[in-house]
Design an enzyme around this catalytic site. Structure first.
Site, PDB file in Angstrom:
ATOM      1  N   HIS A   1     -10.173   1.183   1.335  1.00 33.65           N
ATOM      2  CA  HIS A   1      -9.740   2.532   1.743  1.00 33.65           C
ATOM      3  C   HIS A   1     -10.929   3.470   1.938  1.00 33.65           C
ATOM      4  O   HIS A   1     -10.949   4.253   2.881  1.00 33.65           O
ATOM      5  CB  HIS A   1      -8.800   3.153   0.700  1.00 33.65           C
ATOM      6  CG  HIS A   1      -7.361   2.750   0.854  1.00 33.65           C
ATOM      7  ND1 HIS A   1      -6.626   2.994   1.994  1.00 33.65           N
ATOM      8  CD2 HIS A   1      -6.507   2.154  -0.004  1.00 33.65           C
ATOM      9  CE1 HIS A   1      -5.391   2.557   1.823  1.00 33.65           C
ATOM     10  NE2 HIS A   1      -5.287   2.028   0.624  1.00 33.65           N
TER      11      HIS A   1
ATOM     12  N   HIS B   1      -8.931  -3.773  -2.593  1.00 30.44           N
ATOM     13  CA  HIS B   1      -7.979  -3.049  -1.735  1.00 30.44           C
ATOM     14  C   HIS B   1      -8.350  -1.555  -1.676  1.00 30.44           C
ATOM     15  O   HIS B   1      -8.404  -0.964  -0.595  1.00 30.44           O
ATOM     16  CB  HIS B   1      -6.552  -3.239  -2.272  1.00 30.44           C
ATOM     17  CG  HIS B   1      -5.505  -2.484  -1.514  1.00 30.44           C
ATOM     18  ND1 HIS B   1      -4.566  -3.097  -0.720  1.00 30.44           N
ATOM     19  CD2 HIS B   1      -5.253  -1.147  -1.426  1.00 30.44           C
ATOM     20  CE1 HIS B   1      -3.795  -2.169  -0.171  1.00 30.44           C
ATOM     21  NE2 HIS B   1      -4.182  -0.973  -0.587  1.00 30.44           N
ATOM     22  N   GLU B   2      -8.618  -0.961  -2.847  1.00 25.72           N
ATOM     23  CA  GLU B   2      -8.955   0.476  -2.887  1.00 25.72           C
ATOM     24  C   GLU B   2     -10.321   0.732  -2.251  1.00 25.72           C
ATOM     25  O   GLU B   2     -10.514   1.735  -1.566  1.00 25.72           O
ATOM     26  CB  GLU B   2      -8.936   0.996  -4.333  1.00 25.72           C
ATOM     27  CG  GLU B   2      -7.585   0.887  -5.036  1.00 25.72           C
ATOM     28  CD  GLU B   2      -6.441   1.461  -4.223  1.00 25.72           C
ATOM     29  OE1 GLU B   2      -6.632   2.474  -3.527  1.00 25.72           O
ATOM     30  OE2 GLU B   2      -5.346   0.879  -4.256  1.00 25.72           O
TER      31      GLU B   2
ATOM     32  N   CYS C   1       0.844  -1.185   0.000  1.00 18.50           N
ATOM     33  CA  CYS C   1       0.000   0.000   0.000  1.00 18.50           C
ATOM     34  C   CYS C   1       0.882   1.238   0.000  1.00 18.50           C
ATOM     35  O   CYS C   1       1.863   1.298   0.748  1.00 18.50           O
ATOM     36  CB  CYS C   1      -0.884  -0.016   1.247  1.00 18.50           C
ATOM     37  SG  CYS C   1      -1.984   1.402   1.359  1.00 18.50           S
TER      38      CYS C   1
HETATM   39 ZN   LIG Z   1      -3.631   1.053  -0.154  1.00 12.75          ZN
END
Ligand SMILES: [Zn+2]
Length: 196
Positions: A151, A147-148, A105
């Site tokens: 966030h 993954h995004e 990341c």
């Molecule tokens: Zn990340």
């Protein structure tokens, strides 16, 4: 303009992002700046909280993954040029047996760990023109989106590790939040001591 990437430990990374509208101020500049920031840091994705904005916006460009020679030609072609803007996204379905992939990341430099996620997702979102889409993605593309997406939900990949793994990397995460790390792109550290 290259924006500083917010490092691990900043409270903005723990916030659930808010939805945005077309009227979001200077939206096109924001997108340009986020793409420039992501490419400068050699990332395959970047979410708005990583530049300090708790809003439901992230970018993906999986082209760097297409150079992996272990992939088939078809897989390489799918990854090459997969460039998208996801606004107000909602993952509505995740399917299949979870598989491990070694994730990193931009907010957590030099830490890489295996994370288990399901291989197939369905996602609703609007694009940069605020046109609605519902699409299904698999494999590495799904992985980057997941993954995004985490966030904008205030979740980091390190939150998904076992308690043992978390203990093992705790010191490194503390160092990152204090800015005690070598990194070749611009960052903002929450616990960095002010230089006198
Ligand atoms: Zn990340």
């Amino acid at each position: 303009m290259i924006l500083p990437i917010v490092a691990y430990g900043d409270p903005v990374l723990k916030k659930k992002g808010k939805e945005i509208t077309k009227e979001y101020p200077n939206f096109n500049d924001l997108l340009d700046n986020m793409f420039e920031t992501m490419y400068n840091a050699c990332g395959v994705g970047l979410a708005a909280p990583q530049i300090g904005l708790p809003i439901r916006l992230f970018l993906v460009d999986t082209t760097p993954f297409s150079e992996d020679e272990d992939l088939t030609d078809e897989e390489q072609n799918t990854l090459k040029g997969f460039k998208r803007v996801f606004i107000n996204a909602k993952i509505t379905k995740e399917e299949g047996d979870a598989w491990a992939f070694n994730e990193g990341c931009l907010s957590i430099p030099d830490v890489r760990e295996d994370v288990f996620r399901q291989p197939k997702i369905t996602i609703e979102y609007v694009d940069e023109n605020f046109k609605s889409h519902t699409e299904t993605f698999e494999g590495l593309i799904a992985r980057v989106i997941q993954h995004e997406y985490d966030h904008i939900e205030g979740v980091l990949f390190t939150d998904k590790l076992s308690s043992l793994k978390k203990r093992l990397i705790k010191g490194r995460l503390t160092n990152i939040s204090k800015g005690k790390i070598q990194v070749d792109y611009r960052m903002r550290f929450p616990d960095q001591k002010k230089k006198r």
